[in-house]
Structure formats: C-alpha cells, structure tokens
Write a protein that holds these residues in place. Structure first.
Motif, PDB file in Angstrom:
ATOM      1  N   ASP A   1       0.836  -1.199   0.000  1.00  0.00           N
ATOM      2  CA  ASP A   1       0.000   0.000   0.000  1.00  0.00           C
ATOM      3  C   ASP A   1       0.873   1.252   0.000  1.00  0.00           C
ATOM      4  OD1 ASP A   1      -2.244  -1.609   0.051  1.00  0.00           O
ATOM      5  OD2 ASP A   1      -2.692  -1.250   2.176  1.00  0.00           O
ATOM      6  N   ALA A   2       1.971   1.198   0.744  1.00  0.00           N
ATOM      7  CA  ALA A   2       2.895   2.329   0.790  1.00  0.00           C
ATOM      8  C   ALA A   2       3.502   2.577  -0.586  1.00  0.00           C
ATOM      9  CB  ALA A   2       3.986   2.072   1.820  1.00  0.00           C
ATOM     10  N   ALA A   3       3.921   1.517  -1.256  1.00  0.00           N
ATOM     11  CA  ALA A   3       4.500   1.655  -2.594  1.00  0.00           C
ATOM     12  C   ALA A   3       3.482   2.243  -3.568  1.00  0.00           C
ATOM     13  CB  ALA A   3       4.993   0.297  -3.089  1.00  0.00           C
ATOM     14  N   ALA A   4       2.249   1.780  -3.493  1.00  0.00           N
ATOM     15  CA  ALA A   4       1.196   2.303  -4.372  1.00  0.00           C
ATOM     16  C   ALA A   4       0.890   3.766  -4.066  1.00  0.00           C
ATOM     17  CB  ALA A   4      -0.065   1.458  -4.228  1.00  0.00           C
ATOM     18  N   ALA A   5       1.005   4.147  -2.808  1.00  0.00           N
ATOM     19  CA  ALA A   5       0.698   5.523  -2.400  1.00  0.00           C
ATOM     20  C   ALA A   5       1.683   6.534  -2.975  1.00  0.00           C
ATOM     21  CB  ALA A   5       0.676   5.619  -0.877  1.00  0.00           C
ATOM     22  N   LEU A   6       2.879   6.095  -3.345  1.00  0.00           N
ATOM     23  CA  LEU A   6       3.865   7.022  -3.920  1.00  0.00           C
ATOM     24  C   LEU A   6       3.317   7.749  -5.139  1.00  0.00           C
ATOM     25  CD1 LEU A   6       7.283   5.177  -3.623  1.00  0.00           C
ATOM     26  CD2 LEU A   6       6.698   7.423  -2.709  1.00  0.00           C
ATOM     27  N   SER A   7       2.330   7.168  -5.819  1.00  0.00           N
ATOM     28  CA  SER A   7       1.751   7.809  -6.997  1.00  0.00           C
ATOM     29  C   SER A   7       0.983   9.082  -6.641  1.00  0.00           C
ATOM     30  CB  SER A   7       0.841   6.828  -7.746  1.00  0.00           C
ATOM     31  OG  SER A   7      -0.292   6.530  -6.955  1.00  0.00           O
ATOM     32  N   LYS A   8       0.708   9.302  -5.356  1.00  0.00           N
ATOM     33  CA  LYS A   8       0.031  10.529  -4.926  1.00  0.00           C
ATOM     34  C   LYS A   8       0.927  11.758  -5.091  1.00  0.00           C
ATOM     35  CE  LYS A   8      -2.992   8.248  -1.599  1.00  0.00           C
ATOM     36  NZ  LYS A   8      -4.269   8.465  -2.242  1.00  0.00           N
ATOM     37  N   PHE A   9       2.241  11.536  -5.140  1.00  0.00           N
ATOM     38  CA  PHE A   9       3.181  12.624  -5.392  1.00  0.00           C
ATOM     39  C   PHE A   9       3.265  12.869  -6.892  1.00  0.00           C
ATOM     40  CE2 PHE A   9       5.833  11.763  -1.358  1.00  0.00           C
ATOM     41  CZ  PHE A   9       5.320  12.874  -0.709  1.00  0.00           C
ATOM     42  N   SER A  10       3.402  14.128  -7.282  1.00  0.00           N
ATOM     43  CA  SER A  10       3.548  14.453  -8.702  1.00  0.00           C
ATOM     44  C   SER A  10       4.957  14.136  -9.216  1.00  0.00           C
ATOM     45  CB  SER A  10       3.230  15.933  -8.927  1.00  0.00           C
ATOM     46  OG  SER A  10       4.085  16.735  -8.136  1.00  0.00           O
ATOM     47  N   ALA A  11       5.912  14.027  -8.298  1.00  0.00           N
ATOM     48  CA  ALA A  11       7.291  13.674  -8.620  1.00  0.00           C
ATOM     49  C   ALA A  11       7.822  12.838  -7.460  1.00  0.00           C
ATOM     50  CB  ALA A  11       8.123  14.939  -8.801  1.00  0.00           C
ATOM     51  N   PRO A  12       8.912  12.116  -7.652  1.00  0.00           N
ATOM     52  CA  PRO A  12       9.457  11.310  -6.543  1.00  0.00           C
ATOM     53  C   PRO A  12       9.786  12.182  -5.331  1.00  0.00           C
ATOM     54  CG  PRO A  12      10.529  10.743  -8.606  1.00  0.00           C
ATOM     55  CD  PRO A  12       9.690  11.963  -8.874  1.00  0.00           C
ATOM     56  N   PRO A  13       9.659  11.615  -4.141  1.00  0.00           N
ATOM     57  CA  PRO A  13       9.991  12.389  -2.942  1.00  0.00           C
ATOM     58  C   PRO A  13      11.493  12.662  -2.880  1.00  0.00           C
ATOM     59  CG  PRO A  13       9.588  10.105  -2.374  1.00  0.00           C
ATOM     60  CD  PRO A  13       9.242  10.251  -3.826  1.00  0.00           C
TER      61      PRO A  13
ATOM     62  N   VAL B   1      -0.028   6.839  11.802  1.00  0.00           N
ATOM     63  CA  VAL B   1      -0.683   6.256  10.646  1.00  0.00           C
ATOM     64  C   VAL B   1      -1.125   4.818  10.912  1.00  0.00           C
ATOM     65  CG1 VAL B   1      -0.401   5.664   8.214  1.00  0.00           C
ATOM     66  CG2 VAL B   1       0.514   7.792   9.084  1.00  0.00           C
ATOM     67  N   ALA B   2      -0.430   4.131  11.796  1.00  0.00           N
ATOM     68  CA  ALA B   2      -0.811   2.748  12.100  1.00  0.00           C
ATOM     69  C   ALA B   2      -2.242   2.672  12.625  1.00  0.00           C
ATOM     70  CB  ALA B   2       0.156   2.140  13.115  1.00  0.00           C
ATOM     71  N   THR B   3      -2.718   3.721  13.274  1.00  0.00           N
ATOM     72  CA  THR B   3      -4.091   3.716  13.770  1.00  0.00           C
ATOM     73  C   THR B   3      -5.085   4.155  12.711  1.00  0.00           C
ATOM     74  OG1 THR B   3      -3.928   5.968  14.636  1.00  0.00           O
ATOM     75  CG2 THR B   3      -3.346   4.179  16.138  1.00  0.00           C
ATOM     76  N   VAL B   4      -4.632   4.912  11.717  1.00  0.00           N
ATOM     77  CA  VAL B   4      -5.515   5.398  10.664  1.00  0.00           C
ATOM     78  C   VAL B   4      -5.682   4.347   9.565  1.00  0.00           C
ATOM     79  CG1 VAL B   4      -5.816   7.213   8.931  1.00  0.00           C
ATOM     80  CG2 VAL B   4      -4.905   7.779  11.171  1.00  0.00           C
ATOM     81  N   ARG B   5      -4.634   3.604   9.299  1.00  0.00           N
ATOM     82  CA  ARG B   5      -4.618   2.508   8.326  1.00  0.00           C
ATOM     83  C   ARG B   5      -4.864   2.946   6.890  1.00  0.00           C
ATOM     84  NH1 ARG B   5      -2.792  -1.318  11.265  1.00  0.00           N
ATOM     85  NH2 ARG B   5      -3.954  -2.086  13.005  1.00  0.00           N
ATOM     86  N   ARG B   6      -4.466   4.163   6.546  1.00  0.00           N
ATOM     87  CA  ARG B   6      -4.534   4.604   5.159  1.00  0.00           C
ATOM     88  C   ARG B   6      -3.488   5.674   4.942  1.00  0.00           C
ATOM     89  NH1 ARG B   6      -7.597   9.535   5.025  1.00  0.00           N
ATOM     90  NH2 ARG B   6      -8.635   9.807   7.018  1.00  0.00           N
ATOM     91  N   PRO B   7      -2.968   5.780   3.734  1.00  0.00           N
ATOM     92  CA  PRO B   7      -2.006   6.846   3.473  1.00  0.00           C
ATOM     93  C   PRO B   7      -2.652   8.220   3.635  1.00  0.00           C
ATOM     94  CG  PRO B   7      -1.928   5.186   1.754  1.00  0.00           C
ATOM     95  CD  PRO B   7      -3.131   4.883   2.601  1.00  0.00           C
ATOM     96  N   LEU B   8      -1.896   9.148   4.177  1.00  0.00           N
ATOM     97  CA  LEU B   8      -2.361  10.521   4.341  1.00  0.00           C
ATOM     98  C   LEU B   8      -1.438  11.452   3.585  1.00  0.00           C
ATOM     99  CD1 LEU B   8      -3.019  10.659   8.203  1.00  0.00           C
ATOM    100  CD2 LEU B   8      -4.720  10.460   6.386  1.00  0.00           C
TER     101      LEU B   8
ATOM    102  N   TYR C   1      11.774  -2.540   5.692  1.00  0.00           N
ATOM    103  CA  TYR C   1      11.254  -3.389   4.616  1.00  0.00           C
ATOM    104  C   TYR C   1      10.298  -2.605   3.722  1.00  0.00           C
ATOM    105  CZ  TYR C   1       8.848  -7.103   2.150  1.00  0.00           C
ATOM    106  OH  TYR C   1       8.303  -7.879   1.161  1.00  0.00           O
ATOM    107  N   THR C   2       9.422  -1.820   4.344  1.00  0.00           N
ATOM    108  CA  THR C   2       8.464  -1.028   3.574  1.00  0.00           C
ATOM    109  C   THR C   2       9.189  -0.046   2.663  1.00  0.00           C
ATOM    110  OG1 THR C   2       6.763  -1.293   5.241  1.00  0.00           O
ATOM    111  CG2 THR C   2       6.531   0.597   3.766  1.00  0.00           C
ATOM    112  N   ALA C   3      10.264   0.577   3.150  1.00  0.00           N
ATOM    113  CA  ALA C   3      11.055   1.482   2.304  1.00  0.00           C
ATOM    114  C   ALA C   3      11.679   0.718   1.136  1.00  0.00           C
ATOM    115  CB  ALA C   3      12.128   2.169   3.133  1.00  0.00           C
ATOM    116  N   ASP C   4      12.199  -0.472   1.387  1.00  0.00           N
ATOM    117  CA  ASP C   4      12.778  -1.284   0.313  1.00  0.00           C
ATOM    118  C   ASP C   4      11.742  -1.611  -0.752  1.00  0.00           C
ATOM    119  OD1 ASP C   4      15.231  -1.296   1.591  1.00  0.00           O
ATOM    120  OD2 ASP C   4      15.011  -3.339   2.398  1.00  0.00           O
TER     121      ASP C   4
END
Length: 132
Positions: free
Chosen positions: A21-33, A104-111, A46-49
């Motif tokens: 989900d984190a990897a998919a959320a990167l598309s919310k940025f208009s350019a790479p962070p 975010v662990a309590t929200v369970r969605r990318p913000l 692991y999530t960063a990898d």
C-alpha cells in the motif's frame, strides 16, 4: 485528505505494516519524494525497500515514529506523536515520504498532507492530552 498547494511542502504518511500500500501511495506525489523519513523498525525498513525498489532516496531514521513502547502512557505516546509531526515540519524537504509505526498505524490509510494539515494534527494530539 488535504490537497496540497503547489507552493507548499507535502508529506505522505504511510503505515510501516503495509509495504505494498505504501509503494502504491507514492503515486500521490507528482514527482518522486526528495526525502524518506522512517521509523527505525524492521517493518519500516522493509516497507522502504518495497516502496523504492532499489531507487535512491535520501533516508532518515526517526525514533519518534516508533510504535508505542511498553510502559509508555497514552499521554506520553500522544506527545511523542505530536513531536514526530513537528520534527517532520522542521526538515528541509519539499516532498517527504514518511513510514511510521505511530500515528498512521491507527488510521490505516495513506495521508497526503500539506504543512498546515501536518501542524493541525500535531496541535489536535496535544490538545487531546491537555484535555485528558
């Protein structure tokens, strides 16, 4: 979700326990962070990898983003979460990808947040502690 303005800094907060989900959320940025701030946990590493899949992004481990510790009171945990958000605000980055074991662990969605929304959440957490 707050829609950031073009001239402001943005923060994408994701849960360490959801690497795909984190990897998919990167598309919310208009350019790479230009920066990734992560909890020092193995899950966050692991999530960063998974999210960056071998691409270079400057990374910082932030202990304030770690999950609640044994014996840590609810109030102290809320203060730490607020401090973590303020630490993100203090960083010199336009687009910051944040992998967290805390808020975010309590929200369970990318913000996706702009600067004002980030600080508003920190203030809300602090007010909740004061009111308790």
């Amino acid at each position: 979700m707050t829609r950031p303005n073009d001239g402001t800094r943005t923060y994408l907060l994701v849960a360490a326990e959801e690497p795909f989900d984190a990897a998919a959320a990167l598309s919310k940025f208009s350019a790479p962070p230009d920066l990734c701030v992560r909890s020092p946990s193995l899950e966050a590493n692991y999530t960063a990898d998974v999210a960056f899949h071998g691409r270079y992004v400057r990374m910082i481990d932030e202990p304030l983003l770690a999950r609640r510790r044994s014996g840590e009171s609810e109030g102290d945990y809320a203060w730490r979460c607020a401090d973590a958000l303020r630490a993100l605000y203090a960083l010199d980055a336009r687009k910051t990808f944040v992998i967290s074991d805390t808020y975010v662990a309590t929200v369970r969605r990318p913000l996706l947040l702009d600067e004002r929304a980030l600080l508003r959440i920190a203030e809300t957490l602090e007010r909740a502690v004061i009111a308790a």
